[in-house]
Design a protein around this motif. Structure first.
Motif, mmCIF file in Angstrom:
data_model
loop_
_atom_site.group_PDB
_atom_site.id
_atom_site.type_symbol
_atom_site.label_atom_id
_atom_site.label_comp_id
_atom_site.label_asym_id
_atom_site.label_seq_id
_atom_site.Cartn_x
_atom_site.Cartn_y
_atom_site.Cartn_z
ATOM 1 N N CYS A 184 -2.284 2.097 4.361
ATOM 2 C CA CYS A 184 -3.208 1.253 3.597
ATOM 3 C C CYS A 184 -4.009 2.043 2.571
ATOM 4 C CB CYS A 184 -4.157 0.516 4.544
ATOM 5 S SG CYS A 184 -3.329 -0.688 5.614
ATOM 6 N N TYR B 221 2.398 -4.870 3.045
ATOM 7 C CA TYR B 221 1.199 -4.046 2.829
ATOM 8 C C TYR B 221 -0.045 -4.913 3.024
ATOM 9 C CZ TYR B 221 -2.470 -1.455 0.385
ATOM 10 O OH TYR B 221 -3.643 -0.818 0.077
ATOM 11 N N ALA C 288 -1.431 -0.034 -3.830
ATOM 12 C CA ALA C 288 -0.428 -1.071 -3.610
ATOM 13 C C ALA C 288 0.217 -1.553 -4.910
ATOM 14 C CB ALA C 288 -1.050 -2.250 -2.871
#
Length: 363
Positions: free
Chosen positions: A184, A233, A188
């Motif tokens: 994370c 994600y 992204a």
């Protein structure tokens, strides 16, 4: 140590009293457990019983008693803020020496520095898969797995399939939280574009195109993981607002309600099992399905094939309108195609389902 508790203590004292320590040069001595007491301006050493009696006579004044330094080995602890969990991690001790002022006693102080556990690797249990003759695919796969950009993205979507070390990490809330922290932390937006292009390159005839057409499991899993990066994600990085823990971490470590884990395989072209335990109708499930609903607007993503049946199952269990049971307005994306060259990927679903079932049996 609580007041009044005296135990035998072993000190490790270096042969040299300098600040440079040879970790192999040490002797073992037994520490004198008597306590130094300042009385009428003079220091004297008394036993525990004598100290207790002295304190009674002096009205319980603790300020006159000074105890010797105790040498202990402390486990370094790391607090995972998102999982609201504390764990003890392994550490390598570093030993230094010093002299305690006022007592003339040289003691050894032991400290530890925490070290992070190794993160799971991709395809660490299945890269020996059969490839077509003279295929350039193994070299291509090894090249992107070692690429710094790929490592920086550290895609959760590619860990879900074919990673034995990820399977092991899922057995602990602490270790799976460390994995999710790493995945994370990626950008992204950048990684979605990067992995989309990597999927195109993967299926090129000069790389793994022939093996993809033949349904090679490694190639198909890699491709699905690349094009499913964005929704997985977003889903894997969701955190429960009540506990701060990752939703996926809670789902994978909950052995009484295992069905919530299956939803994370929807973007990998897998439908939910038709029988088994019912999912928990909680905030995490609702938000995860919301992420997948938005992603299904791109009809070329596999989630567009699997979302509706999953949504209907959820609404049957959790109540009407718990999640949206229709697809959003379609958009197009020329960067990806889940059914390239007319290859149907539904044949892969049973094998992945069996893999997930094995996980819960062996957990």
């Amino acid at each position: 140590m609580a007041s009044g508790m005296i135990v035998d203590t072993t000190l490790v004292i270096p042969r040299s009293t300098t600040t440079t320590v040879d970790e192999h040069a040490a002797e073992t001595l037994v520490l004198d457990n008597r306590m130094p007491v300042l009385k009428n301006g003079d220091w004297t050493f008394l036993s525990h019983d004598e100290v207790v009696e002295l304190r009674k006579r002096d009205g319980g004044d603790d300020t006159a008693v000074a105890t010797a330094h105790e040498t202990t080995t402390v486990n370094t602890k790391t607090t995972l803020h998102k999982a609201d969990t504390t764990t003890t991690t392994t550490a390598k001790p570093e030993t230094t020496t010093g002299t305690t002022k006022g007592s003339g006693t040289t003691t050894t102080k032991t400290t530890k520095t925490a070290s992070a556990s190794p993160l799971p690797s991709f395809f660490d249990s299945s890269l020996a898969s059969n490839f077509s003759t003279d295929s350039a695919c193994p070299a291509f796969i090894n090249a992107f797995l070692t690429n710094p950009t790929f490592k920086k993205c550290y895609p959760f979507s590619l860990l879900l399939q074919g990673s034995r070390s990820f399977f092991n990490a899922e057995k602990s809330l602490v270790s799976i939280t460390q994995v999710l922290d790493a995945t994370c932390a990626a950008n992204a937006t950048f990684c979605t574009t990067y992995l989309s292009q990597l999927a195109t390159n993967l299926t090129d005839s000069a790389n793994c195109g022939a093996d993809y057409k033949l349904g090679n499991s490694i190639v198909v899993q890699a491709y699905l993981g690349m094009i499913a990066y964005q929704p997985l994600y977003a889903a894997s990085c969701l955190t429960d607002p009540d506990t701060g823990a990752y939703c996926y971490a809670n789902a994978i470590t909950n052995l009484t309600t295992t069905a919530n884990v299956y939803f994370y395989y929807l973007p990998l072209n897998n439908t939910l099992p038709t029988s088994g335990s019912e999912p928990s109708c909680n905030w995490c499930l609702q938000q995860t399905m919301g992420v997948f609903w938005s992603s299904s607007a791109d009809r070329k993503r596999p989630i567009a094939n699997t979302y509706l049946s999953a949504a209907n199952q959820v609404d049957t269990i959790c109540g009407p309108s718990f999640v949206n049971d229709t697809l959003p307005v379609a958009i197009t994306s020329g960067a990806m195609s889940s059914l390239r060259q007319g290859l149907s990927l539904h044949w892969l679903a049973p094998s992945i389902f069996l893999s997930m079932a094995a996980h819960f049996i062996l957990f």
